[in-house]
Motif scaffolding. Structure first.
Motif, PDB file in Angstrom:
ATOM      1  N   VAL A  16       0.848  -1.185   0.000  1.00 14.48           N
ATOM      2  CA  VAL A  16       0.000   0.000   0.000  1.00 14.48           C
ATOM      3  C   VAL A  16       0.888   1.240   0.000  1.00 14.48           C
ATOM      4  N   ASP A  17       0.329   2.365  -0.459  1.00 16.82           N
ATOM      5  CA  ASP A  17       1.106   3.600  -0.462  1.00 16.82           C
ATOM      6  C   ASP A  17       0.975   4.332   0.872  1.00 16.82           C
ATOM      7  N   GLY A  18       1.505   5.537   0.930  1.00 18.79           N
ATOM      8  CA  GLY A  18       1.521   6.284   2.179  1.00 18.79           C
ATOM      9  C   GLY A  18       0.160   6.687   2.687  1.00 18.79           C
ATOM     10  N   GLU A  19      -0.871   6.608   1.825  1.00 23.16           N
ATOM     11  CA  GLU A  19      -2.228   6.933   2.238  1.00 23.16           C
ATOM     12  C   GLU A  19      -3.067   5.678   2.460  1.00 23.16           C
ATOM     13  N   GLY A  20      -2.415   4.515   2.426  1.00 20.99           N
ATOM     14  CA  GLY A  20      -3.125   3.263   2.660  1.00 20.99           C
ATOM     15  C   GLY A  20      -3.822   2.711   1.435  1.00 20.99           C
ATOM     16  N   ARG A  21      -3.575   3.313   0.259  1.00 16.53           N
ATOM     17  CA  ARG A  21      -4.222   2.848  -0.969  1.00 16.53           C
ATOM     18  C   ARG A  21      -3.492   1.632  -1.522  1.00 16.53           C
ATOM     19  N   THR A  22      -4.253   0.678  -2.020  1.00 16.14           N
ATOM     20  CA  THR A  22      -3.683  -0.532  -2.588  1.00 16.14           C
ATOM     21  C   THR A  22      -2.868  -0.214  -3.839  1.00 16.14           C
ATOM     22  N   VAL A  23      -1.732  -0.883  -3.964  1.00 18.89           N
ATOM     23  CA  VAL A  23      -0.843  -0.711  -5.110  1.00 18.89           C
ATOM     24  C   VAL A  23      -1.025  -1.894  -6.064  1.00 18.89           C
ATOM     25  N   TYR A  24      -1.045  -1.608  -7.364  1.00 20.19           N
ATOM     26  CA  TYR A  24      -1.331  -2.636  -8.375  1.00 20.19           C
ATOM     27  C   TYR A  24      -0.234  -2.721  -9.435  1.00 20.19           C
ATOM     28  N   ARG A  25      -0.243  -3.883 -10.133  1.00 24.80           N
ATOM     29  CA  ARG A  25       0.564  -4.097 -11.322  1.00 24.80           C
ATOM     30  C   ARG A  25      -0.349  -4.412 -12.502  1.00 24.80           C
TER      31      ARG A  25
END
Length: 356
Positions: free
Chosen positions: A253-262
């Motif tokens: 997740v990023d610094g705001e808690g958002r899920t990171v994708y590929r």
């Protein structure tokens, strides 16, 4: 003839090995890349000074004035409510104001000069007035070396971001893990700080305007893997870290808690992106994050991808990273499985839940 052919093959192998090493090394280097099908890779500018500039430095060279871009007056400040980053402070023209972690508030001091100040123009204190409901005593001024009076909020120097092209843009939030939109009290704006949609934003689902484009641009935003519970993003979260999702397990997740994708249509070797144009509206790139601002993830192939469209994008194991516009709050995983091509990322950079 045979000797010439052997020499050429050897040279090609060495070149390939050097490029592979650059991609897989354990460093935060920048690597030029290309869109799938592009004729040639984009050039890779030198490492920035930690202020998040893409071409800043090489783009305007050493001829830039030491004071950076000319400052413009703040005017009547305002508060833009309900953004993805909470309540955000803006100038009289609606442009987002930012603060820099390398500055100090007590005493007020700026660490952004020269090229940095071109990428992040300072906000002049001239005509600055506090927004309604904000204590005017929080506003102050810092005298910079060139004599400019820079606006401060609770001691923190204020800046704009050169890549914000219109009112309401927050492209500078989280850049380099050191730049953040300013809250009305001068603190860092944070996701979840203000409930409700922003003014003018509807709460309904996006219209289905087509399918099969591979990046979910024409599908309803809720057609992915569903919500992960909508947890609040802690203020001290690292720029990239790991979250335990109840359905997917450990995901980045990023610094705001958002899920990171590929994106499965991308390529790590050679490094290419298949998400361009309208795709990026649904799948914004993850901007570069300092390696020191990560926690629990692999640093193999942790490099900055310089895209042909001019954006700088973080990679893990050389794979470009994205977030999903359909994830409305920290913990959402609505992008999971969209189009059969988008998947959350594991701490070692692998796809989570993708078919074998």
């Amino acid at each position: 003839m045979r000797n010439w052919r052997d020499t050429a093959l050897a040279a090609t192998a060495v070149a390939a090995l050097l490029t592979l090493t650059a991609c897989g090394q354990d460093e935060g280097d920048r690597i030029g890349g290309q869109s799938v099908g592009a004729a040639a890779p984009a050039g890779a500018p030198g490492e920035g000074a930690g202020y998040g500039g893409k071409d800043y430095g090489g783009a305007y060279g050493s001829g830039a004035a030491s004071s950076g871009a000319a400052s413009t007056p703040a005017g009547q400040l305002a508060v833009r409510k309900g953004t993805a980053n909470g309540d955000v402070l803006t100038d009289a023209e609606g442009r987002t104001l930012y603060r820099f972690d390398k500055d100090s508030a007590d005493p007020p001091k700026s660490a952004c000069e020269g090229d940095c100040a071109t990428a992040w123009p300072v906000v002049s204190a001239e005509g600055a007035k506090a927004p309604a409901g904000v204590d005017s005593a929080l506003l102050g001024a810092l005298t910079r070396p060139d004599g400019t009076k820079q606006l401060t909020v609770d001691g923190w120097p204020m800046y704009r971001y050169a890549k914000d092209t219109k009112a309401g843009d927050t492209n500078g939030h989280g850049v380099g893990g050191t730049w953040y939109a300013a809250a009305p009290d001068g603190k860092k704006a944070a996701a979840g700080a203000s409930p409700g949609p922003a003014a003018g934003e509807g709460g309904g689902d996006a219209a289905d305007d087509g399918a099969g484009d591979g990046y979910g641009g024409g599908s309803d935003e809720g057609s992915g893997g569903g919500s992960g519970g909508g947890e609040e993003a802690p203020a001290a979260r690292a720029g990239l870290s790991v979250r335990e999702d109840p359905k997917l397990g450990e995901i980045v997740v990023d610094g705001e808690g958002r899920t990171v994708y590929r994106f499965t249509k991308d390529s790590a070797w050679p490094m290419k992106t298949a998400c361009t144009g309208a795709c990026l509206e649904k799948w914004p790139v993850v901007e570069p994050v300092a390696k020191a601002d990560t926690e629990g993830i692999t640093t193999k192939g942790y490099v900055t991808f310089e895209r042909p469209d001019g954006k700088s994008q973080q990679t893990i194991d050389c794979w470009p990273l994205y977030t999903f516009a359909g994830d409305k709050k920290p913990g959402d995983t609505n992008g999971q499985g969209v189009g059969g091509t988008w998947y959350a990322v594991s701490p070692d950079g692998k796809l989570v839940g993708a078919p074998k």
